[in-house]
Enzyme design. Structure first.
Site: not given
Ligand code: CMC
Length: 428
Positions: A306, A363
Site C-alpha cells: 500500500h 483487498d
Molecule cells: N508484490 C510485490 N512487490 C511489491 C508489491 C506487491 N504487491 N507492492 C509493492 N512491491 C514492491 C515494488 O516492486 C517496489 O519494489 P522496488 O522498490 O524494489 O522497486 C516496492 O515494493 C515499492 O512499490 P511501489 O510500486 O513503488 O509502491 P507504490 O506505493 O507506488 O504502490 C501499490 C502501492 C498498492 C500500487 C502496490 O503495492 C501494488 O501494486 N500492490 C498490488 C495491488 C493492490 O493490492 N492494490 C490495492 C491497494 S489497497 C486498496 C486501494 O486503495 O484501492
C-alpha cells in the site's frame, strides 16, 4: 515546538516557507508562493510527498496501521456502527443521535429508485459488459436526469445530490449484475436496510420472496464501512480534481469510478481473488512468491502493499475476522481461504516483503468473503465503488464548501523538444 519556517536555498537566494501543522500527522511546508518567489516548481510525480488539500474527514497513520474517520478508529466503527451511521458521520462530522440517524436513513431510503428511463441505458450495453463500465456510464448519466440538484453553489442542492448518489448506487450496481445474468431488475424495497435492500436487489427474483440473511447483511455492511473513505487516494483525488472545475457531482463520481477500476486501486480485490484461484493449492505458493520478487516479472502479489500503510492495513484485520464469521454462518469452506492464509504467513516471513514493508491490504481477503456471499469477481470493484461513494461525496462537499477552493492544476517538468519551425510535408 519545532520551527515554524522551512528555508530553501536555491540559485543564490534564500526563501522561507511557513510550516503548517494539522491535528495529527506530518507537518507540511506551505509552498504556494514557491513559483512566484523562485520561478521554480516542486517535482513530485505520484504525489508521494504532496498534501493536496486540508481535510477533516479521515486520518491514516501508515506506519502504525491506524485509520480514523472523524477521529473514530475503523475497528470500533466496523464492530459497533452501521454503514448508514458512518455515512452520516463522514458527511456531517459527528455520530448522529438516534433520531438523526433515523431521519438520515429514511432520506436515503426515499432516493433508492432510479428514473425509469435509465433502465433503457442498460440495454445499450453488451451482456458481458464489466459492471464497472456500466457504473461509469449510468452514474455519469444521472447528471442528465437530476437537473434540480446540480447547482453546486447551493448547499441544499449539494446535499440532495449527495443523498441521491449514496441511495442510487446499490440500485445501479445490482441492475448491472442482473443485466449480466439476464434476470429482471428488482425494484428497491424500502422496508429493508440499505445493505439488506442491496442484497435483495442483487440475489432476489420477482417470482419469490427473498429473505435477507442477517449474518451476510451484517458482514456486507461491515465491508461497506471498511471501504467508505480513505483520505486522498487516487479515486478521491480524481473526484476532487474533477469537482474543482465546477463539474456536477454525478459527473465527478463517474470520474472517481473510472479511476477506482484500475488493478492498482479498487480493481485489486478482483485481481487478488483471481490470483488466489490461479495459485490454487498451498504447494504452489513459493512459486508465486518467487515471481513477485523477480524484478524481470511484472507479477505482483495482489492485495499486498500500500502507498500509505507500511504496517498491517487495519481494514485487512477486520476483513480476515469477517471471513471466518461468514464461513461459519453459511457453513461453507473454500480452499482459497486456506491458500490466502498460508500466502499471507509465508509473505510476512519473507525478507523481501519484510524489508519493503508489504502487508496484506483491504483487498486481500475481501474477495474471499464476497465470493462466499455469491458475488462474481466482476462485481467486487462495483461494491467498492458503491461504498466509496460516501467518501467521494463527503470529500467533494468538503472541497466545494471551502471558500479558498480553486481549480486543481498541477504543473510539469517539460522534457519535449524546444520550439522549432513547422516543416511542410514535402520537405520532411
Ligand atoms: N508484490 C510485490 N512487490 C511489491 C508489491 C506487491 N504487491 N507492492 C509493492 N512491491 C514492491 C515494488 O516492486 C517496489 O519494489 P522496488 O522498490 O524494489 O522497486 C516496492 O515494493 C515499492 O512499490 P511501489 O510500486 O513503488 O509502491 P507504490 O506505493 O507506488 O504502490 C501499490 C502501492 C498498492 C500500487 C502496490 O503495492 C501494488 O501494486 N500492490 C498490488 C495491488 C493492490 O493490492 N492494490 C490495492 C491497494 S489497497 C486498496 C486501494 O486503495 O484501492
Amino acid at each position: 515546538m519545532g520551527d515554524t519556517n522551512a528555508t530553501l536555498n536555491a540559485k543564490g537566494d534564500t526563501n522561507n516557507f511557513e510550516i503548517k501543522s494539522g491535528t495529527l500527522g506530518p507537518d507540511v511546508v506551505d509552498i504556494r508562493k514557491l513559483y512566484a518567489n523562485t520561478g521554480m516548481f516542486t517535482y513530485d510525480p505520484g504525489f508521494t510527498s504532496t498534501a493536496s488539500c486540508d481535510s477533516a474527514l479521515t486520518y491514516i497513520d501508515g506506519e502504525e496501521g491506524v485509520l480514523l474517520h472523524r477521529g473514530y478508529p475503523i475497528g470500533q466503527l466496523a464492530e459497533h456502527s452501521s454503514f448508514m451511521e458512518v455515512a452520516h458521520l463522514l458527511l456531517n462530522g459527528e455520530l448522529p443521535s438516534a433520531d438523526a440517524l433515523d431521519d438520515f436513513t429514511y432520506t436515503i431510503t426515499r432516493h433508492t429508485m432510479l428514473h425509469d428511463q435509465l433502465r433503457q441505458f442498460y440495454q445499450g450495453f453488451r451482456r458481458d459488459a464489466h459492471p464497472m463500465a456500466i457504473m461509469c456510464g449510468a452514474v455519469g448519466a444521472l447528471s442528465a436526469f437530476y437537473h434540480d440538484s446540480t447547482d453546486i453553489s447551493d448547499p441544499e442542492h449539494r446535499k440532495i445530490s449527495s443523498h441521491r448518489l449514496i441511495a442510487k448506487m446499490p440500485t445501479i450496481a445490482a441492475m448491472a449484475y442482473k443485466y449480466a445474468i439476464g434476470q429482471p431488475f428488482m425494484q428497491p424495497d424500502n422496508s429493508l436496510s440499505y445493505t439488506g435492500n442491496f442484497l435483495r436487489m442483487t440475489f432476489g427474483v420477482p417470482a419469490e420472496e427473498y429473505e435477507v440473511n442477517p449474518v451476510v447483511e451484517r458482514a456486507l455492511d461491515r465491508i461497506f464501512i471498511l471501504h467508505a473513505d480513505h483520505e486522498q487516494n487516487a479515486s478521491t483525488s480524481t473526484v476532487r480534481l474533477a469537482g474543482s472545475s465546477g463539474a456536477n457531482p454525478f459527473a465527478c463520481i463517474a470520474a472517481g469510478i473510472a479511476c477506482l477500476w484500475g488493478p492498482a486501486h479498487g480493481g485489486a480485490n478482483e485481481a487478488a481473488l483471481n490470483m488466489l484461484h490461479e495459485i490454487g493449492t498451498p504447494g504452489k505458493i513459493p512459486e508465486y512468491i518467487a515471481r513477485a520478487k523477480n524484478k524481470d516479472d511484472p507479477f505482483r502479489l495482489m492485495g499486498f502493499g500500500h502507498r500509505v500503510y507500511k504496517n498491517y492495513d487495519p481494514r485487512a484485520t477486520v476483513m480476515q475476522k469477517t471471513v471466518r464469521e461468514v464461513f461459519e454462518a453459511l457453513n461453507v469452506s473454500d480452499p482459497v481461504f486456506e491458500v490466502a492464509l498460508q500466502l499471507e504467513e509465508m509473505a510476512l516471513n519473507d525478507d523481501y516483503f519484510v524489508e519493503k514493508k508489504l502487508f496484506p491490504n483491504v483487498d486481500f481477503y475481501s474477495g474471499v468473503i464476497l465470493s462466499a456471499i455469491g458475488f462474481p469477481t466482476t462485481m467486487f470493484t462495483a461494491l467498492f465503488a458503491l461504498a466509496r461513494t460516501v467518501g467521494w461525496v463527503a470529500q467533494w462537499n468538503e472541497m466545494i464548501s471551502d471558500p479558498a477552493q480553486r481549480i486543481g492544476r498541477p504543473r510539469q517538468l517539460y522534457t519535449g523538444p524546444a520550439q522549432r519551425d513547422y516543416v511542410p510535408v514535402d520537405k520532411r
